[in-house]
Motif scaffolding. Structure first.
Motif: not given
Lengths: 205, 240
Positions: B231-240
């Protein structure tokens, strides 16, 4: 969700005019301004809203290095406790709305570690009233508490705990462990063998 | 006894042990045999995740943020022991892995407590993890023929990953040999109560001595990392 009641709910609402009345001031006396530490300490625990952070013993220090700038030191009950972030947000909100703080910094400190011994007498009483068996005292001084085990195939005698956890409903000492881990990391799930009610027990740590 | 504070990267293997075991235990969510165990395993996973976060936070000057340390390192950069990356298997397998690891982590933290605040904080929590694993080991080993056989099989399969636990971690002043002897005595005692046989085979494979601590991992680890970091690698900086 558990619904908070009484003064805990008032403190949680964050409404300045309401919460000033929540302080136990004698009737008729004009509401004395509460200190920053009192305000921060009055925030209810997000997961156990019957007790405050002060009663839980997680508030370590509140200082005001310069006017309007408040530094708060908070220690978690358990290392991975997810409530710490909610506590920090609640403290910040209360200090902003009720003390007019412009800048609030909440730091988490690990040392010295929190112990269930840090819960105040008042906190213990409220926990029991709420239906949660409070932790037995002396956790810090002793080795971690061993739990009893019901019989297995070859060990037919159940193992016994040194000091019983009493049922918060009927007060009986005859209670048994259902699970070492309950709705939160800090509690175990038990059942009273006298009144048959299940209950949470705040673990000694 | 330990006298000096851990050197800069010495706590990385401890943080990686905690993170990876937490990830493995999290896989039980929705699959545990009973609700109480679902909650117990998730709570233990949460404690371990909290340990990893605190240890990583202490390394941020050297390795970057917690997220970078957990999600952006390659397999070879992880220093966890191979025991914690082993797949969950059946419930007995998970319990034996918990027993082997918690009977190591708890006395290790007790030794590090004077110099490492996180260890002083977590040592009492890990005592509950250990108690949970010990009692389940007795329950399963001294249970039905089926539970006994599965628990023995798990012990035999996981034994080869146990010597690695006592390979010295550079920068931590611990009497590793003494820790290993204490661990073996404790396991013998629990296995005795559980009616289980302590495996006779070597506690390590010839190729695997201390390998996890050197960044060499077993095949299932790659899949664990892929899932954990996806998840983190596919969407860098993603937050809830």
């Amino acid at each position: 969700m558990v619904t908070a009641s009484g003064s805990a709910a008032a403190a949680a609402s964050g409404s300045p005019s309401d919460t000033a009345a929540a302080a136990p001031a004698p009737v008729g006396e004009s509401s004395r301004p509460r200190s920053l530490a009192e305000l921060a300490g009055s925030v209810p625990d997000p997961e156990l809203p019957v007790i405050t952070l002060a009663e839980l013993g997680v508030l370590r220090r509140v200082t005001e290095p310069e006017p309007g700038h408040v530094l708060v030191e908070l220690t978690p009950t358990y290392t991975g406790c997810p409530a710490v972030e909610a506590m920090a947000a609640d403290i910040e909100r209360v200090l902003r709305t009720e003390a007019g703080a412009e800048k609030v910094e909440v730091h988490t400190v690990l040392s010295p570690p929190w112990s269930s011994d840090d819960i105040s007498e008042e906190g213990r009483r409220k926990l029991a009233e709420y239906g949660i068996a409070p932790p037995r005292p002396g956790a810090r001084a002793s080795a971690p508490v061993q739990v009893g085990l019901s019989p297995t195939r070859h060990a037919t005698e159940p193992t016994r705990e040194a000091e019983p956890v009493r049922c918060p409903h009927c007060g009986a000492a005859e209670t048994e462990l259902l699970s070492r881990f309950s709705s939160t990391a800090c509690k175990a799930l038990r059942r009273c063998t006298a009144c048959r009610e299940p209950f949470d027990h705040f673990k000694e740590v | 006894m330990t006298a000096t504070a851990p050197q800069s990267l010495a706590t990385l293997p401890l943080g990686d042990d905690a993170l990876i075991l937490s990830q493995r235990l999290g896989e039980w969510a929705g699959h545990a045999p009973v609700l109480e165990e679902e909650v117990a395993l998730a709570n233990i996973a949460l404690d371990l995740l909290g340990q990893a976060r605190a240890l990583y936070a202490g390394l941020s000057d050297v390795l970057g943020s917690e997220d970078e340390i957990a999600y952006l390192r390659e397999e070879r950069a992880f220093r966890n022991c191979q025991l914690v990356e082993q797949p969950n298997g059946d419930f007995a397998h998970t319990i034996v892995r918990q027993l082997f690891f918690s009977a190591y982590q708890q006395p290790l933290y007790a030794r590090l407590a004077p110099v490492l605040p996180l260890a002083a904080k977590a040592v009492r929590e890990t005592a509950y993890h250990r108690d949970h694993a010990e009692q389940w080991t007795v329950r399963l080993g001294d249970g039905t023929e089926e539970s006994h056989a599965r628990t023995q099989r798990a012990a035999d399969a996981l034994w080869r990953y146990t010597d690695e636990l006592f390979e010295p971690i550079e920068g931590l002043e611990v009497e590793w040999q003494e820790l290993a002897e204490e661990w073996k005595a404790d396991i013998r005692e629990v296995f005795g109560r559980a009616g289980l046989t302590v495996p006779q085979g070597p506690g390590k494979d010839a190729w695997a001595a201390g390998a996890g601590r050197q960044g060499l991992h077993t095949e299932p680890f790659g899949r664990l990392l892929a899932e954990m970091q996806h998840l983190h690698r596919s969407h860098p900086g993603a937050t809830w």
